[in-house]
Design a protein around this motif. Structure first.
Motif, PDB file in Angstrom:
ATOM      1  N   GLN A 142       0.816  -1.213   0.000  1.00  0.00           N
ATOM      2  CA  GLN A 142       0.000   0.000   0.000  1.00  0.00           C
ATOM      3  C   GLN A 142       0.861   1.279   0.000  1.00  0.00           C
ATOM      4  N   PHE A 143       1.847   1.291  -0.948  1.00  0.00           N
ATOM      5  CA  PHE A 143       2.741   2.451  -1.095  1.00  0.00           C
ATOM      6  C   PHE A 143       2.199   3.310  -2.238  1.00  0.00           C
ATOM      7  N   ASP A 144       2.017   4.624  -1.953  1.00  0.00           N
ATOM      8  CA  ASP A 144       1.574   5.557  -2.993  1.00  0.00           C
ATOM      9  C   ASP A 144       2.635   5.686  -4.096  1.00  0.00           C
ATOM     10  N   SER A 145       3.909   5.535  -3.714  1.00  0.00           N
ATOM     11  CA  SER A 145       5.010   5.697  -4.674  1.00  0.00           C
ATOM     12  C   SER A 145       4.922   4.694  -5.815  1.00  0.00           C
ATOM     13  N   THR A 146       4.423   3.500  -5.522  1.00  0.00           N
ATOM     14  CA  THR A 146       4.317   2.496  -6.579  1.00  0.00           C
ATOM     15  C   THR A 146       3.230   2.861  -7.582  1.00  0.00           C
ATOM     16  N   PHE A 147       2.140   3.414  -7.078  1.00  0.00           N
ATOM     17  CA  PHE A 147       1.069   3.812  -7.978  1.00  0.00           C
ATOM     18  C   PHE A 147       1.495   5.028  -8.815  1.00  0.00           C
ATOM     19  N   ASN A 148       2.198   5.957  -8.191  1.00  0.00           N
ATOM     20  CA  ASN A 148       2.705   7.116  -8.936  1.00  0.00           C
ATOM     21  C   ASN A 148       3.695   6.675 -10.030  1.00  0.00           C
ATOM     22  N   TYR A 149       4.476   5.622  -9.727  1.00  0.00           N
ATOM     23  CA  TYR A 149       5.453   5.142 -10.726  1.00  0.00           C
ATOM     24  C   TYR A 149       4.741   4.655 -11.979  1.00  0.00           C
ATOM     25  N   LEU A 150       3.713   3.830 -11.780  1.00  0.00           N
ATOM     26  CA  LEU A 150       3.043   3.292 -12.955  1.00  0.00           C
ATOM     27  C   LEU A 150       2.267   4.376 -13.710  1.00  0.00           C
ATOM     28  N   ILE A 189       0.667  13.335  -4.164  1.00  0.00           N
ATOM     29  CA  ILE A 189       0.508  12.921  -2.775  1.00  0.00           C
ATOM     30  C   ILE A 189      -0.953  12.539  -2.499  1.00  0.00           C
ATOM     31  N   HIS A 190      -1.847  13.316  -3.055  1.00  0.00           N
ATOM     32  CA  HIS A 190      -3.261  13.070  -2.813  1.00  0.00           C
ATOM     33  C   HIS A 190      -3.821  12.179  -3.912  1.00  0.00           C
ATOM     34  N   ILE A 191      -4.076  10.949  -3.579  1.00  0.00           N
ATOM     35  CA  ILE A 191      -4.649   9.985  -4.531  1.00  0.00           C
ATOM     36  C   ILE A 191      -5.952   9.459  -3.898  1.00  0.00           C
ATOM     37  N   SER A 192      -7.004   9.449  -4.697  1.00  0.00           N
ATOM     38  CA  SER A 192      -8.299   8.970  -4.182  1.00  0.00           C
ATOM     39  C   SER A 192      -8.270   7.459  -4.039  1.00  0.00           C
ATOM     40  N   GLU A 193      -9.018   6.957  -3.047  1.00  0.00           N
ATOM     41  CA  GLU A 193      -9.062   5.519  -2.828  1.00  0.00           C
ATOM     42  C   GLU A 193      -9.728   4.791  -3.987  1.00  0.00           C
ATOM     43  N   SER A 194     -10.698   5.415  -4.600  1.00  0.00           N
ATOM     44  CA  SER A 194     -11.379   4.800  -5.745  1.00  0.00           C
ATOM     45  C   SER A 194     -10.418   4.620  -6.908  1.00  0.00           C
ATOM     46  N   GLU A 195      -9.547   5.583  -7.110  1.00  0.00           N
ATOM     47  CA  GLU A 195      -8.573   5.490  -8.223  1.00  0.00           C
ATOM     48  C   GLU A 195      -7.563   4.393  -7.946  1.00  0.00           C
ATOM     49  N   ILE A 196      -7.123   4.340  -6.742  1.00  0.00           N
ATOM     50  CA  ILE A 196      -6.106   3.348  -6.398  1.00  0.00           C
ATOM     51  C   ILE A 196      -6.715   1.944  -6.432  1.00  0.00           C
ATOM     52  N   ASN A 197      -7.832   1.803  -5.868  1.00  0.00           N
ATOM     53  CA  ASN A 197      -8.430   0.468  -5.738  1.00  0.00           C
ATOM     54  C   ASN A 197      -8.950  -0.070  -7.062  1.00  0.00           C
ATOM     55  N   SER A 198      -9.153   0.760  -8.021  1.00  0.00           N
ATOM     56  CA  SER A 198      -9.667   0.316  -9.314  1.00  0.00           C
ATOM     57  C   SER A 198      -8.549  -0.098 -10.264  1.00  0.00           C
ATOM     58  N   ASN A 199      -7.345   0.257  -9.979  1.00  0.00           N
ATOM     59  CA  ASN A 199      -6.205  -0.038 -10.882  1.00  0.00           C
ATOM     60  C   ASN A 199      -5.570  -1.361 -10.463  1.00  0.00           C
ATOM     61  N   LYS A 200      -5.522  -2.310 -11.377  1.00  0.00           N
ATOM     62  CA  LYS A 200      -4.975  -3.644 -11.084  1.00  0.00           C
ATOM     63  C   LYS A 200      -3.552  -3.859 -11.660  1.00  0.00           C
ATOM     64  N   ASP A 201      -2.890  -2.836 -12.012  1.00  0.00           N
ATOM     65  CA  ASP A 201      -1.526  -2.953 -12.587  1.00  0.00           C
ATOM     66  C   ASP A 201      -0.603  -3.648 -11.584  1.00  0.00           C
ATOM     67  N   PRO A 202       0.322  -4.494 -12.051  1.00  0.00           N
ATOM     68  CA  PRO A 202       1.243  -5.198 -11.133  1.00  0.00           C
ATOM     69  C   PRO A 202       2.038  -4.245 -10.248  1.00  0.00           C
ATOM     70  N   TYR A 203       2.196  -3.050 -10.662  1.00  0.00           N
ATOM     71  CA  TYR A 203       2.983  -2.094  -9.873  1.00  0.00           C
ATOM     72  C   TYR A 203       2.107  -1.403  -8.822  1.00  0.00           C
ATOM     73  N   ASN A 204       0.800  -1.644  -8.828  1.00  0.00           N
ATOM     74  CA  ASN A 204      -0.084  -1.052  -7.842  1.00  0.00           C
ATOM     75  C   ASN A 204      -0.097  -1.948  -6.611  1.00  0.00           C
ATOM     76  N   THR A 205       0.575  -1.497  -5.550  1.00  0.00           N
ATOM     77  CA  THR A 205       0.698  -2.305  -4.334  1.00  0.00           C
ATOM     78  C   THR A 205      -0.544  -2.211  -3.453  1.00  0.00           C
ATOM     79  N   TYR A 206      -1.570  -1.468  -3.913  1.00  0.00           N
ATOM     80  CA  TYR A 206      -2.823  -1.455  -3.171  1.00  0.00           C
ATOM     81  C   TYR A 206      -3.707  -2.636  -3.595  1.00  0.00           C
ATOM     82  N   THR A 207      -3.484  -3.082  -4.806  1.00  0.00           N
ATOM     83  CA  THR A 207      -4.306  -4.181  -5.309  1.00  0.00           C
ATOM     84  C   THR A 207      -3.506  -5.455  -5.525  1.00  0.00           C
TER      85      THR A 207
END
Length: 583
Positions: A489-497, A503-521
């Motif tokens: 659940q690192f924001d840096s990984t989502f920003n990388y992809l 810094i401010h990323i919505s939970e809906s945006e993060i949780n909807s992205n299934k990219d391997p680099y997204n450590t939230y999913t």
């Protein structure tokens, strides 16, 4: 016998003739040191002219019969003053008898006078002290060498009053003139240069006539002069070479010890050149690079300029744009000027996409040129075997463009710049046993060590943060993690992809992205590094804290990162963050 020779002809004197010299020119004086024979009067021999007959005489000294050549002496003409025999020595009857019957006159002699039979006994005569020819081994009648019949003989001798100066020789062409004498040591020529040897000594012992001496100006002299010339040349070459060698080494010694180092003057020409200084290069190494590129004239001059400039320690590894033929002082000052530095810098945590853009700018290339090279040629840039082991890796070079300063001047190719960066990463990573470290940290391979380091670098701010952040990663990766269920659940990984740094990323945006680099999913680590970690973050990754940290929040939204061990503590930190950012 006359004072002018053996006959009335023009035959000259020969040096070996016993009568050679000027004695007795007046005709009345006897040779020096001798008493005249025959009553004190000059001796005058009259030989009857009998061309075809030889007469026998007793040898004056040995008493043996000798023959006189009538052709040689019987035909000679004599001065009228000496035509008769002296009456004091011989009686008139004997003279008349000798002229009428010469054979009877010389039939024979007995010692003491006539014997009773009408014959005279042989009387031995003593050697005539006034006749040098009587001393010779050969008789007058024997064959003797003709000393006056050769073309090279001396001219006929004459009385001193009638002598004339010898005519001067005809002048010859200057090129053909050769001395008729061979100078020896007494004439100013050293015996060494005269080419003397055993053979020459033997030749010098042989008697020579005047013609022979003149002949020495021919081949013999030329050969000697040739040898003399060679000897002189050898001596000159040896001596000259020695002087030149001493002078060269002496000057070189003086120049190295005391003379100023060669140096250009001024700020250089309009022509520029790119110089890449490797990491760890000292003043002498940089000086050699500049000298080879034509920037400075000598290494010593550059080293001296560096020594005299207190700010020269600020010269770092990287590329520099300098001018040719600069003074060493100007070169040092220009290298300290940031405007001359043709470098591309990789900072810790910087992503490759940003590095590629900087390289394009430095090399003057179109945007995206370096990225295309990286994507197409990454296998040829020197990556280690354990790199790029995941098919989901977005950029195989991510994490291998190690932070540092690299030369990137116009004219260079992007792959050359990338190779230098990868080489530096291999050098640093090689200092650690990453495979062993991976096992110790319960990671799958060395690449995951670099990946963790990139995450630590992206989320941490200080060295203490890096160690705590590394512990957070390892604790969340544990199967026993019931707080996040192995989600980082690192924001840096989502920003990388996304290629962003929000810094401010919505939970809906993060949780909807299934990219391997997204450590939230996605559980676990990203497929590969998300940036290029520095060595400080790398060391912290291999030496994490053991305090039980599992949560962290940048409470000020920028640099102040705080850590928590429980979810309740985490909620407090989150509220603090919302309050500071107005979220």
């Amino acid at each position: 016998m006359t004072e002018y020779g053996r006959g009335p002809g023009s035959e000259p004197w020969h040096p070996e003739d016993p009568l050679y010299g000027d004695g007795g020119w007046e005709g009345q004086q006897a040779p020096t040191g001798h008493q005249p024979a025959y009553g004190g009067q000059p001796e005058h021999h009259h030989y009857p002219q009998q061309p075809q007959q030889q007469q026998e005489y007793g040898d004056w000294s040995q008493g043996q019969a000798q023959q006189y050549d009538q052709q040689q002496y019987g035909q000679q003409q004599y001065d009228a003053r000496y035509q008769g025999y002296d009456q004091q020595q011989y009686g008139a009857q004997d003279q008349q008898y000798a002229q009428q019957n010469p054979q009877a006159y010389h039939e024979g002699y007995q010692e003491g006078g006539w014997d009773g039979t009408g014959t005279h006994a042989h009387v031995p005569f003593a050697a005539d002290p006034g006749d040098p020819y009587g001393q010779q081994a050969a008789a007058y009648g024997a064959e003797q060498p003709d000393f006056y019949g050769t073309p090279e003989a001396y001219p006929p001798p004459e009385p001193p009053a009638r002598r004339r100066a010898e005519p001067e020789p005809e002048p010859e062409a200057e090129a053909d003139q050769k001395p008729d004498w061979d100078p020896g040591p007494d004439q100013g020529e050293h015996a060494f240069f005269a080419g003397g040897g055993a053979e020459d000594d033997e030749d010098d012992d042989e008697p020579e006539g005047r013609g022979d001496r003149r002949g020495r100006g021919g081949k013999g002299t030329k050969s000697k002069k040739g040898r003399s010339g060679c000897a002189c040349l050898v001596v000159v070459l040896v001596f000259g070479g020695g002087v030149a060698g001493v002078g060269y080494f002496g000057y070189d010694y003086y120049k190295n010890r005391y003379a100023a180092a060669p140096d250009y003057t001024g700020n250089g020409t309009k022509q520029t050149v790119s110089i890449e200084v490797p990491k760890g290069s000292g003043g002498a190494a940089i000086g050699r690079l500049l000298k080879d590129a034509g920037v400075v004239k000598s290494v010593d001059a550059f080293v001296s300029a560096v020594t005299n400039n207190p700010e020269a320690g600020g010269i770092q590894a990287g590329a520099y744009i300098l001018k040719k033929e600069m003074s060493a002082k100007s070169a040092v000052e220009m290298m300290l000027d940031p405007a001359s530095q043709a470098n591309v810098m990789v900072t810790p945590g910087q992503r490759n996409v940003s590095v590629y853009k900087n390289i394009d700018t430095k090399l003057g290339l179109a945007s995206g040129a370096t990225r295309k090279v990286a994507e197409s040629k990454y296998k040829t840039l020197g990556l280690p075997a354990w790199a790029n082991d995941n098919e989901d890796i977005k950029d195989p070079l991510e994490g291998f463009l190690f932070p540092g300063t690299y030369g990137a001047a116009k004219g260079m190719k992007p792959e050359a710049v990338l190779k230098s960066m990868v080489a530096h990463a291999n050098e640093v990573y090689g200092e650690y046993d990453l495979e062993a470290k991976a096992k110790t940290l319960k990671l799958e391979n060395p690449l995951q060590v670099i990946t963790v380091a990139s995450l630590v670098q992206a989320e941490g701010k200080t060295h203490d943060d890096y160690r705590k952040m590394a512990e957070v990663v390892y604790n969340r990766l544990k199967p026993t993690n019931d707080q996040t269920n192995q989600l980082l659940q690192f924001d840096s990984t989502f920003n990388y992809l996304k290629g962003e740094s929000k810094i401010h990323i919505s939970e809906s945006e993060i949780n909807s992205n299934k990219d391997p680099y997204n450590t939230y999913t996605n559980k676990g680590l990203t497929p590969g590094p998300i940036g290029n970690p520095g060595e400080d973050a790398l060391k912290a990754t291999m030496s994490p804290t053991t305090d039980g940290w599992i949560y962290f929040v940048a409470t000020d939204g920028e640099s102040n990162t705080e850590f928590a061990k429980t979810y309740a503590d985490f909620q407090k930190l989150k509220d603090k963050f919302d309050a500071s950012t107005g979220n």
